[in-house]
Design a protein around this motif. Structure first.
Motif, PDB file in Angstrom:
ATOM      1  N   VAL A   1      11.763  15.123   0.708  1.00 45.66           N
ATOM      2  CA  VAL A   1      10.972  14.673   1.852  1.00 45.66           C
ATOM      3  C   VAL A   1       9.996  13.752   1.674  1.00 45.66           C
ATOM      4  O   VAL A   1       9.475  13.536   0.430  1.00 45.66           O
ATOM      5  CB  VAL A   1      10.393  16.087   2.678  1.00 45.66           C
ATOM      6  N   GLN A   2       9.350  13.082   2.840  1.00 45.96           N
ATOM      7  CA  GLN A   2       8.582  11.960   2.752  1.00 45.96           C
ATOM      8  C   GLN A   2       7.203  12.672   3.035  1.00 45.96           C
ATOM      9  O   GLN A   2       6.884  12.935   4.290  1.00 45.96           O
ATOM     10  CB  GLN A   2       8.602  10.612   3.709  1.00 45.96           C
ATOM     11  N   VAL A   3       6.250  12.671   2.132  1.00 46.56           N
ATOM     12  CA  VAL A   3       4.754  13.332   2.368  1.00 46.56           C
ATOM     13  C   VAL A   3       3.828  12.206   2.484  1.00 46.56           C
ATOM     14  O   VAL A   3       3.737  11.506   1.588  1.00 46.56           O
ATOM     15  CB  VAL A   3       4.472  14.365   1.514  1.00 46.56           C
ATOM     16  N   PRO A   4       3.172  11.998   3.788  1.00 45.89           N
ATOM     17  CA  PRO A   4       2.106  11.146   3.817  1.00 45.89           C
ATOM     18  C   PRO A   4       1.141  11.335   2.895  1.00 45.89           C
ATOM     19  O   PRO A   4       0.693  12.373   2.347  1.00 45.89           O
ATOM     20  CB  PRO A   4       1.484  11.247   5.522  1.00 45.89           C
ATOM     21  N   VAL A   5       0.460  10.113   2.209  1.00 46.30           N
ATOM     22  CA  VAL A   5      -0.477  10.197   1.113  1.00 46.30           C
ATOM     23  C   VAL A   5      -1.810  11.060   1.521  1.00 46.30           C
ATOM     24  O   VAL A   5      -2.400  11.534   0.789  1.00 46.30           O
ATOM     25  CB  VAL A   5      -0.773   8.911   0.289  1.00 46.30           C
ATOM     26  N   ASP A   6      -1.921  10.770   2.840  1.00 52.82           N
ATOM     27  CA  ASP A   6      -3.242  11.550   3.356  1.00 52.82           C
ATOM     28  C   ASP A   6      -3.255  13.018   3.275  1.00 52.82           C
ATOM     29  O   ASP A   6      -4.209  13.593   3.632  1.00 52.82           O
ATOM     30  CB  ASP A   6      -3.642  11.088   4.563  1.00 52.82           C
TER      31      ASP A   6
ATOM     32  N   LYS B   1       0.723  -1.191   0.192  1.00 54.78           N
ATOM     33  CA  LYS B   1      -0.010  -0.045  -0.191  1.00 54.78           C
ATOM     34  C   LYS B   1       1.000   1.279  -0.051  1.00 54.78           C
ATOM     35  O   LYS B   1       1.982   1.478   0.550  1.00 54.78           O
ATOM     36  CB  LYS B   1      -0.917   0.008   1.213  1.00 54.78           C
ATOM     37  N   LEU B   2       0.559   2.315  -0.627  1.00 53.19           N
ATOM     38  CA  LEU B   2       1.229   3.514  -0.837  1.00 53.19           C
ATOM     39  C   LEU B   2       1.141   4.298   0.389  1.00 53.19           C
ATOM     40  O   LEU B   2      -0.201   4.344   0.854  1.00 53.19           O
ATOM     41  CB  LEU B   2       0.757   4.448  -2.246  1.00 53.19           C
ATOM     42  N   THR B   3       2.207   4.619   0.975  1.00 51.37           N
ATOM     43  CA  THR B   3       1.984   5.292   2.229  1.00 51.37           C
ATOM     44  C   THR B   3       2.574   6.704   2.290  1.00 51.37           C
ATOM     45  O   THR B   3       2.069   7.621   2.936  1.00 51.37           O
ATOM     46  CB  THR B   3       2.758   4.585   3.591  1.00 51.37           C
ATOM     47  N   HIS B   4       3.556   6.826   1.449  1.00 55.08           N
ATOM     48  CA  HIS B   4       4.204   8.155   1.363  1.00 55.08           C
ATOM     49  C   HIS B   4       4.669   8.512  -0.201  1.00 55.08           C
ATOM     50  O   HIS B   4       4.820   7.659  -0.924  1.00 55.08           O
ATOM     51  CB  HIS B   4       5.682   8.594   1.979  1.00 55.08           C
ATOM     52  N   VAL B   5       4.682   9.903  -0.595  1.00 53.91           N
ATOM     53  CA  VAL B   5       5.073  10.447  -1.781  1.00 53.91           C
ATOM     54  C   VAL B   5       6.478  11.041  -1.407  1.00 53.91           C
ATOM     55  O   VAL B   5       6.353  12.051  -0.753  1.00 53.91           O
ATOM     56  CB  VAL B   5       4.090  11.328  -2.396  1.00 53.91           C
ATOM     57  N   VAL B   6       7.509  10.655  -2.134  1.00 55.17           N
ATOM     58  CA  VAL B   6       8.638  11.425  -1.860  1.00 55.17           C
ATOM     59  C   VAL B   6       8.868  12.655  -2.825  1.00 55.17           C
ATOM     60  O   VAL B   6       8.483  12.482  -4.204  1.00 55.17           O
ATOM     61  CB  VAL B   6      10.083  10.566  -2.132  1.00 55.17           C
ATOM     62  N   ILE B   7       8.914  13.783  -2.267  1.00 54.60           N
ATOM     63  CA  ILE B   7       8.942  15.325  -3.043  1.00 54.60           C
ATOM     64  C   ILE B   7      10.129  15.665  -2.801  1.00 54.60           C
ATOM     65  O   ILE B   7      10.674  15.979  -1.673  1.00 54.60           O
ATOM     66  CB  ILE B   7       7.745  16.055  -2.520  1.00 54.60           C
TER      67      ILE B   7
END
Length: 145
Positions: free
Chosen positions: A105-110, A89-95
């Motif tokens: 940085v790691q941005v939570p998908v919510d 399951k996708l938890t974070h998007v790295v931006i």
């Protein structure tokens, strides 16, 4: 003439091979505490990225090329990687944040959602987080190659 055509074709193939398909580098499994993230297989990356992209209302290519925009559409950064949990399951998007230091940085998908602009021609991600809040998120350490 055949030699030139053959040489040009060979150069084109080598250039494509050098570019490579780095999709598995862009999708990783979250690490155990203190460990580095691990790249996932192409099959797992395809499944996770495709379902995540659909959830954001975009294709996989659009998600991998997406920008992260603020609520007022200021460009905050670019999608670099997707982080999955052990179940896929996708938890974070790295931006990669806008700015001179290439901070990732790691941005939570919510904290992100899909955004269609220009009558749906452009699809990006948006967040209510400010640039300062993004900068305070955990830094991203890419998997060892």
């Amino acid at each position: 003439m055949k030699i030139y055509a053959l040489t040009a074709a060979s150069v084109a193939v080598l250039m494509l091979a050098a570019c490579g398909d780095n999709r598995t580098d862009d999708v990783v499994q979250a690490p155990a505490p203190g460990a580095a993230p691990a790249a996932v297989t192409e099959t797992r990356a395809d499944a996770a990225t495709s379902s995540a992209a659909l959830a954001f209302g975009m294709s996989r290519e659009q998600l991998e090329d997406a920008d992260l925009l603020s609520a007022n559409t200021t460009d905050l950064g670019d999608v670099e990687s997707l982080v999955l949990d052990a179940s896929g399951k996708l938890t974070h998007v790295v931006i990669e944040l806008e700015g001179p230091d290439d901070v990732k940085v790691q941005v939570p998908v919510d904290q992100v959602r899909g955004l269609a602009r220009n009558n749906g021609a452009d699809k990006d991600l948006t967040t209510d987080l400010t640039a300062q809040q993004l900068a305070a998120l955990p830094r991203w350490t890419p998997p060892a190659q």
